[in-house]
Design an enzyme around this catalytic site. Sequence first.
Site: not given
Length: 683
Positions: A470-471, A474, A477, A499, A613
Site C-alpha cells: 500500500h505505502e 504512495h 504516485h 488512498e 479511507y
Amino acid sequence: MSSNFKPPQPPLPWKHTPGQIHEIIDKAIDDSRKFQDRIAATPEDKANFETVFKALSEADSTIDIVAEPLSFYQNVSPDKELRDASNDAEKKLRDFGIESSMRIDLFQAIKRAAANIEKSGVKLNDEEKRLVEKMLLDGKRAGLDLPEDKREELKTLKKELSQTSLEFSKNFNEEKGTVSFTKEELTGVPEDVVSGYTKTEGQDGKPDTYAVTFKTPDIFPLFKYASNPNTRRAAHEAYESRLAINVPLLEKALDIRRKCATLLGYETWADYVEEDKMIKTGKAVNDFLDDLEKKLHPVGEKDRETLLALKKDEYSEKGLDFDNTFYMWDYRYYDRLYLEKAMSLDDAKIKEYFPVDVVVPTILKIYQDLLSVNFAEVKNPDVWHPDVQLFEVWEKDAKDESGFLGYCYLDLFPRESKYSHAAVWPIHSGFTKPDGGRHYPVTAMVANLAKPTPGKPATMRHDDVVTFFHEMGHVFHGLLSRTEFSRFHGTSVARDFVEAPSQMLENWCWEPTVLKTMSSHYETKEPLSDELIDKLIKSRYVNAGLFFLRQLFFGKFDMKVHTDPGNEKLDLSKLWCDMREKVSLVSSGGKITPGPGTFAHITGGYDAGYYGYMYSLVFAADMYKTVFSKDPLSPDAGRKYRESILRPGGSRDESVSLKEFLGREPDSQAFLDQLFGASAPKL
C-alpha cells in the site's frame, strides 16, 4: 541494479546540525516573504498569469524544496536536538504559511490578475486554469473577504491550531511507554516476539518481567496471541492510555476549528473541510457512513456471534467464567483463533514465508515490472540513519539522463523516537522550473518492520506485506506524477481520493501469482503452497463486518466531533468508548480510556476526513476489477494506470482521471461485491 547514467539532480544532503536548520529556515522564510512582497506590488496593468499565478507557484516551490527535508527530521532522526530543531522549523513554516495565506495584498493581486486574464481573453491550458481557480478559492477559504479585525482573529486562531497539532504529533512520535508482563502472563505469544522484549531480572524472589513497547511489532502480536485475557486487557488499556496527554490538545484543536468555521461562515468545520473534496458536504459524508453502517451492521453482528461462540468454547475448556461479552481485547485474538481453527490458517506459519530480505526487493521488482521503471540502489548514501536505503528511479527504457524520475528513500525498521507506523513523505514535489527544466520528486517511505532475532531472520505478517505494498503505492504516485506546478504533484489530490490508488494496489497481495512470487520460507526457501494461498485468499473478508465497523467507528467519531456545535463540553474519552461500543459492536469493559489521544489522523490532516479511507475503497475496487483483475501484472494496464491516474496527480478533477481510466463513470458495485460476495446488494 545500478544505473548507467548520472542523475540530472543530486540526492539530498542529510548532514544538518540543529543550528543550520534554524539558519536555513529563517533565511528561506525571509526570502519567500520578499518574493511575495514583489508579487503583491505588481501594478494592476502588469498583473497576469506569469507575474502573479506562476510567480506565486514558483515562490511556493522554492521554499518547499528547502524546508520540507528539514521538517522531515523530526519523524526519523535519532538525534533529539535535531528532532527538536526540525519541529521548531515546522512551527515556523506553518506560521509563515498561515501568514502568507492571510495576506490581503497578495489576494488582491490574484483577483486583479484573474480579472485581467478574463478581460484579455488569453488562453490558458487546463492545469493553468486550475491553478487560477484554486488560488481564488484559497483566498475565500482563508477568509480574505472578511473585514480586517476578523482576518486578524482568524490568523491568530490558525497559528494556535497549528502549534496545537504540532504538539500532538510530537507527543505521538516521542512516546516511549511500555507495559510489563511475566513470562507466564505472555503465554501464547510467539517466542521470537518475546525474545525481542526487554527483560528485567526479578528481585526478592519475584519473577522476571518483559517490557512490551507500544510499537506495532511488539504490541500487536500480544493482542493476537496472548491466551490470558487479563494480559490482553491490561495491554489494551495501557495502549489506549499511552497518549492521555494528547486529549486536552485535541479538545483545544476542536474548539479552535469550531471558531474558525464560524468566522468563515460555515455551519461546521466538516462543511469547511469537505468543500474542497470529492464528496463536497458534511451531510454527504454522514449519509455515506450511515448507509454503510446499515449494510455492515448485520454482517458485524454475525461475525461477533461467531467469535463469541469460539470464546465460550475456550472459556469452557479452561474453566473460566464466561460473561457472554465480546471485548475490545478479544477481537484480534479470536479473529486469529478462528482463522486457525475454522480455516486451518496459522498466521505465525504464514509469517515464516515472508522474510523481509525477500519481500522488500520482490515488491520493488513487481512495481518496477508493472510500471516499467527501474530502481538503482545508491551505495554508501548520505542518509539520516545507517538503516536507510536510497534508490535512484529511472524509466525502464532510459537511454540518457532524461529517463530519470526521482529518488526514493526506504527507512523500514523501528528505533526509539522514530515515527511509529508506516507512511510516505513527499519530501520534494516534481514541477517545471522557470528555465523550463524539471525539478524531480523525492519520496521517503517510513515503516516499522520487525528486526531479526537470535536464530531467526526478520519476517513479516501478511498484514505487514499488505501495508508495505500500500505505502509503495504512495511512493510511486509521488515518483510517476508529472505536473507543471508543484501544488498538483503526486498525492496532492482530494483527500477522499488520495488512498484509492494504494488501496487498489493492495489487491495484488491477494493474487495467487503474486503471493507465489514474493513468498519464500526463511528455512526451506519454498514459496507458499497452493493450499496455503487458497486459505489465505479465502480469509480476506472473514470477520470483515467487525473490521469495517471499526473503520466506520473512527470515521463517525471524527465527524461527530467536527459537527458538534460545542454548546456543551464533550467528554471525548467517554464519547470514544460509547461510540465504539455502539458502532463497532465490542465492549470497552466499563472503563473509560483516553483513546482519542492516540487518533493521530485527527490532527494530521485527516480532520473530518477519516471517512475517506472507506469512501476511496469504492473507487479502488472499481479500478481494480475494471482494469487489472484479468491480468494484475499486465504492463499495458500499468501504463494506463500511470497515464490516467498517477501522471496527472491533482492537476485535474479526480472524477476526470477516474472516468478516463475506467472508460465510464465510477460506481460502487465492485466494492459491494468485494465486501459481501454473492449476497451483495445490486445497484
